[in-house]
Scaffold this motif. Structure first.
Motif, mmCIF file in Angstrom:
data_model
loop_
_atom_site.group_PDB
_atom_site.id
_atom_site.type_symbol
_atom_site.label_atom_id
_atom_site.label_comp_id
_atom_site.label_asym_id
_atom_site.label_seq_id
_atom_site.Cartn_x
_atom_site.Cartn_y
_atom_site.Cartn_z
ATOM 1 N N ARG A 1 -5.270 11.224 1.267
ATOM 2 C CA ARG A 1 -4.433 10.730 0.175
ATOM 3 C C ARG A 1 -3.522 11.841 -0.341
ATOM 4 N N ALA A 2 -4.079 13.054 -0.472
ATOM 5 C CA ALA A 2 -3.286 14.184 -0.956
ATOM 6 C C ALA A 2 -2.170 14.555 0.013
ATOM 7 N N GLU A 3 -2.345 14.238 1.299
ATOM 8 C CA GLU A 3 -1.317 14.514 2.307
ATOM 9 C C GLU A 3 -0.241 13.436 2.349
ATOM 10 N N GLY A 4 -0.385 12.388 1.518
ATOM 11 C CA GLY A 4 0.637 11.352 1.437
ATOM 12 C C GLY A 4 0.430 10.173 2.354
ATOM 13 N N ILE A 5 -0.752 10.068 2.973
ATOM 14 C CA ILE A 5 -1.044 8.934 3.851
ATOM 15 C C ILE A 5 -1.382 7.715 2.995
ATOM 16 N N ALA A 6 -0.850 6.562 3.383
ATOM 17 C CA ALA A 6 -1.223 5.298 2.741
ATOM 18 C C ALA A 6 -2.508 4.811 3.398
ATOM 19 N N ILE A 7 -3.553 4.615 2.618
ATOM 20 C CA ILE A 7 -4.861 4.238 3.143
ATOM 21 C C ILE A 7 -5.207 2.836 2.662
ATOM 22 N N VAL A 8 -5.521 1.970 3.618
ATOM 23 C CA VAL A 8 -6.006 0.623 3.313
ATOM 24 C C VAL A 8 -7.447 0.566 3.783
ATOM 25 N N MET A 9 -8.348 0.291 2.859
ATOM 26 C CA MET A 9 -9.768 0.453 3.126
ATOM 27 C C MET A 9 -10.537 -0.838 2.860
ATOM 28 N N ILE A 10 -11.167 -1.382 3.912
ATOM 29 C CA ILE A 10 -12.154 -2.441 3.728
ATOM 30 C C ILE A 10 -13.492 -1.755 3.544
ATOM 31 N N ARG B 1 -9.951 11.644 0.442
ATOM 32 C CA ARG B 1 -9.167 12.262 -0.643
ATOM 33 C C ARG B 1 -8.131 13.225 -0.086
ATOM 34 N N GLU B 2 -8.505 13.988 0.942
ATOM 35 C CA GLU B 2 -7.554 14.899 1.568
ATOM 36 C C GLU B 2 -6.398 14.132 2.200
ATOM 37 N N ALA C 1 -18.172 4.457 -2.510
ATOM 38 C CA ALA C 1 -16.892 4.908 -1.969
ATOM 39 C C ALA C 1 -15.723 4.223 -2.659
ATOM 40 N N VAL C 2 -15.832 2.917 -2.877
ATOM 41 C CA VAL C 2 -14.742 2.184 -3.531
ATOM 42 C C VAL C 2 -14.498 2.732 -4.934
ATOM 43 N N ASN C 3 -15.560 2.951 -5.683
ATOM 44 C CA ASN C 3 -15.420 3.485 -7.044
ATOM 45 C C ASN C 3 -14.787 4.872 -7.039
ATOM 46 N N ALA C 4 -15.134 5.678 -6.026
ATOM 47 C CA ALA C 4 -14.643 7.053 -5.974
ATOM 48 C C ALA C 4 -13.196 7.142 -5.516
ATOM 49 N N LEU C 5 -12.722 6.152 -4.755
ATOM 50 C CA LEU C 5 -11.460 6.322 -4.047
ATOM 51 C C LEU C 5 -10.335 5.361 -4.420
ATOM 52 N N ALA C 6 -10.657 4.138 -4.773
ATOM 53 C CA ALA C 6 -9.622 3.101 -4.862
ATOM 54 C C ALA C 6 -8.649 3.342 -6.016
ATOM 55 N N ASP C 7 -7.369 3.477 -5.680
ATOM 56 C CA ASP C 7 -6.321 3.492 -6.701
ATOM 57 C C ASP C 7 -5.968 2.064 -7.100
ATOM 58 N N LYS C 8 -6.137 1.149 -6.150
ATOM 59 C CA LYS C 8 -5.847 -0.262 -6.381
ATOM 60 C C LYS C 8 -6.791 -1.081 -5.530
ATOM 61 N N ALA C 9 -7.205 -2.233 -6.048
ATOM 62 C CA ALA C 9 -8.050 -3.142 -5.272
ATOM 63 C C ALA C 9 -7.329 -4.476 -5.111
ATOM 64 N N VAL C 10 -7.416 -5.024 -3.907
ATOM 65 C CA VAL C 10 -6.890 -6.350 -3.603
ATOM 66 C C VAL C 10 -8.086 -7.204 -3.211
ATOM 67 N N VAL C 11 -8.317 -8.281 -3.947
ATOM 68 C CA VAL C 11 -9.509 -9.106 -3.731
ATOM 69 C C VAL C 11 -9.125 -10.360 -2.962
ATOM 70 N N LEU C 12 -9.779 -10.550 -1.806
ATOM 71 C CA LEU C 12 -9.575 -11.732 -0.976
ATOM 72 C C LEU C 12 -10.782 -12.655 -1.066
ATOM 73 N N ALA D 1 0.868 -1.177 0.000
ATOM 74 C CA ALA D 1 0.000 0.000 0.000
ATOM 75 C C ALA D 1 0.901 1.222 0.000
ATOM 76 N N GLY D 2 0.911 1.932 -1.102
ATOM 77 C CA GLY D 2 1.829 3.046 -1.263
ATOM 78 C C GLY D 2 1.337 4.316 -0.595
ATOM 79 N N SER D 3 2.270 5.166 -0.214
ATOM 80 C CA SER D 3 1.923 6.470 0.349
ATOM 81 C C SER D 3 1.163 7.293 -0.687
ATOM 82 N N GLY D 4 0.134 7.994 -0.232
ATOM 83 C CA GLY D 4 -0.665 8.808 -1.140
ATOM 84 C C GLY D 4 -1.544 7.995 -2.061
ATOM 85 N N MET D 5 -1.864 6.767 -1.648
ATOM 86 C CA MET D 5 -2.732 5.900 -2.440
ATOM 87 C C MET D 5 -3.790 5.272 -1.547
#
Length: 235
Positions: free
Chosen positions: A181-190, A178-179, A196-207, A24-28
């Motif tokens: 992410r713009a500040e460089g925080i790495a966000i991991v979101m369940i 979004r704010e 929300a997923v459509n609006a925000l996800a830069d990458k999806a990991v499917v379990l 999970a990258g910073s700012g993503m």
């Protein structure tokens, strides 16, 4: 940068997670998606130090935080929200957020200032004196998010923070994410709220069944036949 490598978790003979690896990258925003029981919350609990992995490692900016206590993981820079709020019902809204601010604050004055900034940012200042146990559960989730953010983390773990929110409230939280992410925080979101997923996800990991099925851009992974089967079942 958060790096999860070959993570496995067994509860006795039950293998809940097996060989899970992702970054999970910073700012993503990295979305963890999958059906109920896939192991998503267990994975977040392993990252946050609530559980110890059976195998594998968790690195934060190259530093091994595997198996550290939740307090040490938080001090290292990993904040989180919970499906069931981690706030104490007897505390008021301001106190819940101010307590979390002490990870970065140099004293109570700065902690109070940071708490006020976050509550105003989330339109919660008017509720500052309300006990957490007396406000609607949807609002508690937003307080939980503000509590995670006020510690100025490197990584923010969001565990179904949108659940139960109105579409308007979801929009507010989306903007706050979004704010972040713009500040460089790495966000991991369940998240199960696809708005929300459509609006925000830069990458999806499917379990599914404790393993990663696929990962990549959201449009790509949702078109994957194994992902469709995991969500919808075989035709």
């Amino acid at each position: 940068m958060l790096e999860v490598t070959a993570i496995a978790k067994n509860f006795g003979g039950l293998k809940v997670l097996q060989d899970v690896s992702f970054t999970a990258g910073s700012g993503m925003v990295t979305a963890l998606i999958g059906p109920n029981g896939a192991g998503k919350s267990t994975l977040v609990n392993l990252i946050a130090g609530v559980l110890r992995p059976t195998n594998g490692t968790v690195l934060l900016d190259g530093v091994d935080i595997t198996g550290m206590s939740p307090v040490k993981v938080f001090e290292a820079g990993v904040a989180r929200t919970f499906q069931v709020s981690g706030n104490v019902s007897e505390l008021n809204v301001f106190e819940c957020v101010a307590l979390a601010a002490y990870r970065r604050a140099r004293g109570y004055r700065e902690a109070n200032r940071l708490a006020r900034e976050q509550l105003e940012r989330f339109d919660l200042w008017q509720y500052r004196r309300e006990a957490i146990g007396d406000i609607p559960s949807a609002m508690v989730r937003i307080v939980d998010f503000a509590r995670g953010l006020v510690s100025q983390p490197k990584v923010l773990l969001l565990d179904e923070v949108m659940a139960g929110l109105t579409p308007h409230e979801v929009d507010i939280v989306i903007e706050r994410v979004r704010e972040c992410r713009a500040e460089g925080i790495a966000i991991v979101m369940i998240e199960h709220v696809m708005q929300a997923v459509n609006a925000l996800a830069d990458k999806a990991v499917v379990l599914n069944h404790g393993r990663i099925v696929t990962e990549g851009a959201l449009a790509e992974v949702t078109a994957h036949p194994d992902v469709r089967e995991a969500y919808l079942g075989a035709a």
